[in-house]
Scaffold this motif. Structure first.
Motif, mmCIF file in Angstrom:
data_model
loop_
_atom_site.group_PDB
_atom_site.id
_atom_site.type_symbol
_atom_site.label_atom_id
_atom_site.label_comp_id
_atom_site.label_asym_id
_atom_site.label_seq_id
_atom_site.Cartn_x
_atom_site.Cartn_y
_atom_site.Cartn_z
ATOM 1 N N PHE A 1 -29.145 22.452 -24.413
ATOM 2 C CA PHE A 1 -30.151 23.384 -23.924
ATOM 3 C C PHE A 1 -31.309 22.632 -23.268
ATOM 4 N N MET A 2 -31.821 21.602 -23.935
ATOM 5 C CA MET A 2 -32.948 20.834 -23.398
ATOM 6 C C MET A 2 -32.529 20.035 -22.165
ATOM 7 N N SER A 3 -31.342 19.489 -22.172
ATOM 8 C CA SER A 3 -30.845 18.738 -21.023
ATOM 9 C C SER A 3 -30.651 19.655 -19.817
ATOM 10 N N PHE A 4 -30.159 20.850 -20.060
ATOM 11 C CA PHE A 4 -29.949 21.817 -18.988
ATOM 12 C C PHE A 4 -31.273 22.172 -18.312
ATOM 13 N N PHE A 5 -32.295 22.485 -19.097
ATOM 14 C CA PHE A 5 -33.581 22.859 -18.517
ATOM 15 C C PHE A 5 -34.312 21.655 -17.916
ATOM 16 N N ASP A 6 -34.069 20.478 -18.451
ATOM 17 C CA ASP A 6 -34.635 19.271 -17.851
ATOM 18 C C ASP A 6 -34.006 19.023 -16.478
ATOM 19 N N SER A 7 -32.715 19.269 -16.367
ATOM 20 C CA SER A 7 -32.037 19.117 -15.074
ATOM 21 C C SER A 7 -32.546 20.136 -14.067
ATOM 22 N N ILE A 8 -32.771 21.344 -14.508
ATOM 23 C CA ILE A 8 -33.322 22.371 -13.613
ATOM 24 C C ILE A 8 -34.717 21.970 -13.155
ATOM 25 N N ARG A 9 -35.519 21.431 -14.087
ATOM 26 C CA ARG A 9 -36.872 20.995 -13.718
ATOM 27 C C ARG A 9 -36.815 19.841 -12.722
ATOM 28 N N ASN A 10 -35.840 18.971 -12.853
ATOM 29 C CA ASN A 10 -35.730 17.826 -11.946
ATOM 30 C C ASN A 10 -35.169 18.221 -10.578
#
Length: 76
Positions: free
Chosen positions: A61-70
Motif C-alpha cells: 500500500f505504501m509503495s503503491f502510493f509512493d510510486s504514484i507520488r513519484n
C-alpha cells in the motif's frame, strides 16, 4: 526533516492498521474449529501470521502510493 518524521509516523499507523485488520479477519475465520484439539501455539501462530500478512499489505500500500507520488517527477 519534519516531512521524514511525518512519513515515518504515517507508515507506522498504516502498518499497525493493516496488522490489526488482518488479525480481526483471521479471528473471524475461527481456525480452531479445523482441529479436534487446538494446538497450544495456535494463538501465537495467528498473531505471527497477522503481523506477516499485515506488514506485506501495508508495504504494498505504501509503495503503491509512493510510486504514484513519484509520478509527478515524470511530468515536471
Amino acid at each position: 526533516m519534519k516531512q521524514v518524521g511525518i512519513e515515518a509516523l504515517l507508515t507506522l499507523i498504516v502498518q499497525f492498521g493493516f496488522i490489526w485488520m488482518t488479525f480481526k479477519c483471521i479471528q473471524g475465520i475461527h481456525v480452531e474449529r479445523f482441529f479436534r484439539q487446538a494446538p497450544k501455539g495456535l494463538s501465537m501462530l495467528i498473531v505471527l501470521l497477522s503481523v506477516a500478512i499485515g506488514y506485506i499489505c501495508a508495504d504494498f500500500f505504501m509503495s503503491f502510493f509512493d510510486s504514484i507520488r513519484n509520478l509527478t517527477f515524470l511530468i515536471k
